[in-house]
Motif scaffolding. Structure first.
Motif, PDB file in Angstrom:
ATOM      1  N   MET A 259     103.601  83.327  61.180  1.00 26.09           N
ATOM      2  CA  MET A 259     102.222  83.286  60.692  1.00 26.09           C
ATOM      3  C   MET A 259     101.638  81.883  60.774  1.00 26.09           C
ATOM      4  N   ALA A 260     102.404  80.896  60.313  1.00 25.57           N
ATOM      5  CA  ALA A 260     101.907  79.514  60.376  1.00 25.57           C
ATOM      6  C   ALA A 260     101.708  79.112  61.833  1.00 25.57           C
TER       7      ALA A 260
ATOM      8  N   GLY B  14      98.530  80.458  63.128  1.00 27.00           N
ATOM      9  CA  GLY B  14      97.304  79.896  62.545  1.00 27.00           C
ATOM     10  C   GLY B  14      96.954  78.501  63.028  1.00 27.00           C
TER      11      GLY B  14
ATOM     12  N   SER C 250     101.921  80.079  54.266  1.00 31.96           N
ATOM     13  CA  SER C 250     101.820  79.830  55.709  1.00 31.96           C
ATOM     14  C   SER C 250     100.386  79.493  56.090  1.00 31.96           C
TER      15      SER C 250
ATOM     16  N   ALA D 114      99.357  76.002  57.874  1.00 31.39           N
ATOM     17  CA  ALA D 114      98.580  75.966  59.120  1.00 31.39           C
ATOM     18  C   ALA D 114      97.283  75.193  58.933  1.00 31.39           C
TER      19      ALA D 114
END
Lengths: 211, 211
Positions: free
Chosen positions: B79-80, B83, B193, B197
């Motif tokens: 997820m990070a 992003g 996350s 990001a």
């Protein structure tokens, strides 16, 4: 120096949920909604989600039925797509779609002076089969989706409406709630791609019989 | 029915930052830190980030220098990674790495009874060139990273330490702060996350001269 708790990797999540349950105290959560509410708190460490989540009548049951029937999930960010448990979703026959990074979506959005999120919702509306929308970022996506559904251009099995932010965010979620569509929404400014993904995961784990 | 503000897509972000600045009121933020603090609030709609972010001495300048020198970013979640603005990062020569989903990482973690995050930090430590770590999820990743750095096994250009949650999360971030390593950390339980990001993106936009 603060002491590190010695805990097996496999036990970290259940221990976290125990702490959340304990801190929520004697408050009575609807047992169908509780796993979703607690997973939002788990994802954000923000207990506001104990109060700000709205569930339309029978939303959880209907979304679980859709997932079990192989519904696909549409997100408005690559982050939300990345966060969804695609292994469990695939077990039911579903996939995750996100059209935001498609180069023709960006080009069309520029030309029409709308957000990429608006165009990507139109692309998603053309998909076949039951669809669950998970909107964690763009209020323009959510507003357009509610409009498309009102015009009969898309019949979503459910909408997770949790955009985050400061411009048209609260309004987009109130429109969703007023629409009468099957939905889960985070009232107020809060939400996010992480919250959109974790609500999908909570539903997937329930559909999978884990909770 | 709540009124939708008519605003051009390109203006939504700057309008959001105006609202955040206004609601922060007369509070004086360090001008180097302000774009990072405001982007965390923008990403979460949570003003707690005005108070919980810790910056080690010169952290922003050092991380900007590393990014401009082509530092790679290592995340502890997909997820990070999803992003982070990879277009801007690539302009300086950097890439994002995340080893969490590698099948051999999972296998090694099971065998050693540690989290995948621990193994993925060891993989990252073997990368060459300047590294910026963005840890938004796993306290075990952050604890192990601080340990590896203490042993001289990795020399991170900077650590963004923002795991979220309830088990060893606060402790992992306090260990990071006590280590004296170049870092930005979210004290307390919050983070995620999305926050990892967005701090990377705030730094990238500053390095790119946008803010």
């Amino acid at each position: 120096m603060l002491k590190i708790e010695n805990i097996r990797p496999a036990d970290i999540e259940s221990r976290s949920f125990e702490i959340i349950t304990q801190e929520l105290g004697p408050r009575q959560l609807d047992p169908r909604q509780a796993p979703i509410i607690k997973r939002c708190i788990h994802t954000s460490a923000d207990f506001d989600y104990a109060d700000n989540l709205y569930f339309s009548d029978g939303a959880v049951e209907r979304m679980l039925a859709a997932l079990r029937a192989g519904a696909h999930i549409v997100t408005d960010t690559q982050m939300a797509r990345a966060g969804i448990n695609k292994t469990v979703l695939a077990r039911f026959g579903g996939q995750v779609h996100c059209f935001m990074s498609d180069s023709d979506v960006a080009a069309e959005a520029r030309q029409r002076q709308v957000t990429r999120a608006v165009v990507s919702m139109e692309r998603a509306a053309a998909l076949s089969g039951p669809l669950l929308f998970a909107i964690g970022n763009a209020p323009t996506a959510l507003l357009h989706l509610v409009e498309l559904a009102g015009q009969g251009c898309v019949g979503p099995a459910g909408i997770i409406g949790v955009p985050v932010g400061f411009v048209n965010v609260i309004e987009s979620k109130e429109r969703l709630i007023e629409s009468g569509l099957c939905c889960i929404a985070a009232r107020g400014r809060k939400g996010g791609s992480n919250i959109a993904a974790c609500i999908c995961n909570a539903l997937l784990y329930m559909a999978d019989g884990r909770q």
